[in-house]
Design an enzyme around this catalytic site. Structure first.
Site, mmCIF file in Angstrom:
data_model
loop_
_atom_site.group_PDB
_atom_site.id
_atom_site.type_symbol
_atom_site.label_atom_id
_atom_site.label_comp_id
_atom_site.label_asym_id
_atom_site.label_seq_id
_atom_site.Cartn_x
_atom_site.Cartn_y
_atom_site.Cartn_z
ATOM 1 N N CYS A 96 0.855 -1.111 0.073
ATOM 2 C CA CYS A 96 0.035 0.102 -0.040
ATOM 3 C C CYS A 96 0.918 1.310 -0.030
ATOM 4 O O CYS A 96 0.358 2.222 -0.261
ATOM 5 C CB CYS A 96 -1.015 -0.054 1.281
ATOM 6 S SG CYS A 96 -2.072 -1.376 1.451
ATOM 7 N N HIS A 137 -3.295 7.150 3.627
ATOM 8 C CA HIS A 137 -3.630 5.697 2.815
ATOM 9 C C HIS A 137 -5.035 5.344 3.286
ATOM 10 O O HIS A 137 -5.120 5.494 4.373
ATOM 11 C CB HIS A 137 -2.595 4.854 2.878
ATOM 12 C CG HIS A 137 -2.972 3.487 2.640
ATOM 13 N ND1 HIS A 137 -3.625 3.032 1.548
ATOM 14 C CD2 HIS A 137 -3.164 2.313 3.527
ATOM 15 C CE1 HIS A 137 -3.815 2.052 1.228
ATOM 16 N NE2 HIS A 137 -3.511 1.133 2.283
ATOM 17 N N ASN A 150 -9.739 -0.145 0.211
ATOM 18 C CA ASN A 150 -8.369 -0.035 0.206
ATOM 19 C C ASN A 150 -8.088 -0.384 -1.185
ATOM 20 O O ASN A 150 -8.123 -1.832 -1.598
ATOM 21 C CB ASN A 150 -7.931 -0.923 1.392
ATOM 22 C CG ASN A 150 -6.307 -0.895 1.248
ATOM 23 O OD1 ASN A 150 -5.676 -0.440 0.328
ATOM 24 N ND2 ASN A 150 -5.630 -1.547 2.387
#
Ligand SMILES: CC(C)(COP(=O)(O)OP(=O)(O)OC[C@H]1O[C@@H](n2cnc3c(N)ncnc32)[C@H](O)[C@@H]1OP(=O)(O)O)[C@@H](O)C(=O)NCCC(=O)NCCS
Length: 338
Positions: free
Chosen positions: A122, A263, A293
């Site tokens: 990520c 994030h 996500n």
């Protein structure tokens, strides 16, 4: 032989254009309720996610990148042939090789460019971003494209309720160019890797250690495996810790930021970071409800949300922070110059 040694030059770098893309198909929490033993209330209260986008069968991450890059090039008014470098942060490439950068270069017709993929979970966009920034700051290149893109639903096990509610597909791209006189652009960054966190979040098979076999498929080794609590603990601690370090060493606090772009993994992780850094929640970008996500796609997608919501304005100090599989951590401080 008469060797001419080229002088080493340096300059500041800035973002000059942004483009983001999500595939049109939407998978809602209500859809998931019909697929696995979960419910909307649990998903929203534990994560903040309401729906996510899913890449259509037959397409790869490179196809999403092309859509985002086209928007980015149009925003800047340039052709793909003017790109010098293409860097793509992703852990869901179309295939093991060639790299997604090669596939995107070919699809765009970016003749003469070079490029590569960055694998950092990520934090993929953040790591790719700094590679691009350094290529511009060093004077080596003047037009660098950085993309963060992931098709997480491709490696999601829709019988595992602990992971399948979390992930979605999406991407975004930015152009990095030299800053003009008086502009500041990129200010500072801190990236870290901690491989001891590997077992907490990975896709075990498909690489050289466990190439695809009937056994790896039967054992579901081509899906995301996650110890959610371990990842949560690391993310909550590290995102705040490294963000605070970058702010402090630049002589500012959370209150000085025009915008914080974290994030989008879990709304609770974001809220905890914001509390610890003493930031104004109104200046924090949260779009996890719409996208889930999207790993490396998350930060550039959130940048687009920030622009759309009028929260990212010329001259704003912006902090971006990500934590991901590896473990990886990436924090970047910049002044928005568009
Ligand atoms: C995954 C995550 C949302 C789980 O939230 P949590 O509050 O820690 O929940 P727990 O794992 O403790 O599970 C609590 C209960 O909910 C259940 N549960 C798990 N997933 C569920 C779901 N989708 N629907 C309903 N119940 C669920 C569990 O089985 C458990 O039940 P039990 O108490 O009967 O055993 C959280 O750990 C997280 O966000 N971790 C970080 C993940 C992440 O960010 N990954 C990407 C990093 S970039």
């Amino acid at each position: 032989m008469s060797l001419t040694v080229r002088p080493i030059v340096g300059c500041r770098a800035k973002i000059t254009a942004l483009g983001a893309y999500v595939p049109p198909q939407v998978l809602t929490n209500q859809d998931l309720e019909k697929m696995v033993d979960t419910n909307n209330e649990w998903i929203v209260s534990r994560t903040g996610i309401r729906e996510r986008h899913v890449l259509a069968k037959g397409l790869g991450v490179s196809d999403m990148c092309v859509e985002a890059v086209k928007k980015c090039l149009a925003a800047r008014g340039i052709e793909a042939s003017e790109l010098e470098v293409i860097i793509i942060g992703t852990v869901t490439p179309d295939m093991m090789f060639p790299s997604t950068a090669c596939l995107v270069q070919n699809k765009l017709g970016a003749k003469g460019a070079w490029g590569f993929d960055v694998s950092a979970g990520c934090s993929g966009f953040m790591f790719a971003l700094q590679a691009g920034v350094k290529l511009v700051e060093s004077g080596a290149h003047k037009m660098v494209l950085v993309c963060g893109a992931d098709a997480n639903t491709r490696m999601t096990d829709y019988t595992d309720r602990t992971t399948c509610v979390l992930f979605g597909d999406g991407c975004g791209a930015v152009l990095i160019e030299p800053a003009a006189e008086g502009e500041i652009g990129f200010i500072d960054f801190k990236n870290e890797i901690d491989g001891s966190g590997g077992p907490a979040l990975n896709m075990p098979a498909g690489g050289s250690l466990h190439p695809a076999t009937h056994e790896t498929v039967d054992k579901k080794m081509h899906f995301i495996h996650q110890d959610g609590a371990a990842v949560y603990k690391f993310a909550v601690r590290k995102m705040a810790e490294i963000s605070a370090e970058v702010l402090e060493r630049n002589g500012i606090t959370g209150a000085d930021l025009g915008c914080f772009i974290p994030h989008q993994a879990n709304q609770r992780i974001i809220s905890s970071t914001v509390d610890r850094l003493g930031m104004d929640p109104a200046r924090v970008i949260i779009n996890i409800g719409k996208y889930g996500n999207t790993s490396a796609g998350s930060i550039p997608l959130a940048m687009e949300t920030a622009v759309e919501e009028g929260k990212l304005k010329k001259g704003d100090l912006v902090l971006m922070a990500a934590v991901g599989a590896g473990f990886t951590v990436g924090v970047t401080l910049l002044r928005w110059e568009i």
